[in-house]
Design an enzyme around this catalytic site. Structure first.
Site, PDB file in Angstrom:
ATOM      1  N   HIS A   1     -10.374  -5.239  -3.359  1.00  0.00           N
ATOM      2  CA  HIS A   1      -9.057  -5.519  -2.773  1.00  0.00           C
ATOM      3  C   HIS A   1      -9.210  -5.875  -1.305  1.00  0.00           C
ATOM      4  O   HIS A   1     -10.139  -5.447  -0.632  1.00  0.00           O
ATOM      5  CB  HIS A   1      -8.109  -4.325  -2.926  1.00  0.00           C
TER       6      HIS A   1
ATOM      7  N   HIS B   1      -7.012  -5.550   2.192  1.00  0.00           N
ATOM      8  CA  HIS B   1      -5.851  -5.034   2.912  1.00  0.00           C
ATOM      9  C   HIS B   1      -5.360  -6.137   3.833  1.00  0.00           C
ATOM     10  O   HIS B   1      -6.159  -6.755   4.545  1.00  0.00           O
ATOM     11  CB  HIS B   1      -6.245  -3.851   3.812  1.00  0.00           C
TER      12      HIS B   1
ATOM     13  N   ASP C   1       0.855  -1.191   0.000  1.00  0.00           N
ATOM     14  CA  ASP C   1       0.000   0.000   0.000  1.00  0.00           C
ATOM     15  C   ASP C   1       0.893   1.244   0.000  1.00  0.00           C
ATOM     16  O   ASP C   1       1.901   1.308   0.704  1.00  0.00           O
ATOM     17  CB  ASP C   1      -0.914  -0.008   1.240  1.00  0.00           C
TER      18      ASP C   1
ATOM     19  N   ASN D   1     -13.017  -2.912   2.363  1.00  0.00           N
ATOM     20  CA  ASN D   1     -14.049  -1.881   2.456  1.00  0.00           C
ATOM     21  C   ASN D   1     -14.966  -1.970   1.238  1.00  0.00           C
ATOM     22  O   ASN D   1     -14.487  -2.072   0.108  1.00  0.00           O
ATOM     23  CB  ASN D   1     -13.401  -0.497   2.520  1.00  0.00           C
TER      24      ASN D   1
END
Ligand code: AMP
Length: 116
Positions: A103, A105, A33, A90
């Site tokens: 995606h 995390h 990230d 999210n």
């Protein structure tokens, strides 16, 4: 929502935008990230575009298995099972989604704070 041409993460898949790639196979890409929230903060994406996790489940649920198989492999390689890790996806702006390509995390290597 986003077309493949406009999508930031599709452009990373296509090599048009640079990223620090940590893992790649025929289906999945994992990279650092750009704004890490922990010592280890990776993003796992499927190479085939969907807008968010629920869309992925509705359109091609096998992609979820592809992603979690890769997460498992990377977690093992980096010894994260012992350290502990958090996986977050999210869905939607109000949940904090800012990139509309599904995606996960992966956060680790730090004592992680409360969830929200
Ligand atoms: P989310 O807000 O859940 O949609 O997560 C999107 C994540 O993508 C954020 O944590 C951003 O820091 C990260 N991000 C945005 N642009 C890039 C980029 N070019 N390379 C790597 N990560 C990025």
């Amino acid at each position: 929502m986003n077309s493949t041409e406009e999508c930031l993460f599709c452009q990373i898949v296509q090599g048009k935008i640079p990223a620090k790639i940590i893992y790649e196979d025929e289906n999945v890409l994992a990279f650092n990230d750009i704004n890490p929230l922990a010592a280890i903060h990776l993003l796992f994406i499927h190479k085939k575009h969907t807008d968010h996790l629920l869309a992925m489940v509705q359109q091609e649920v096998k992609q979820v298995v592809d992603l979690f198989s890769s997460i498992n492999q990377v977690a093992k390689n980096l010894g994260l099972e012992k350290k502990g890790l958090r996986i977050v996806s999210n869905v939607g702006k109000t949940a904090g989604q800012s990139v509309f390509h599904t995606h996960f995390h992966l956060l680790s290597d730090k004592v992680l704070g409360p969830f929200v």
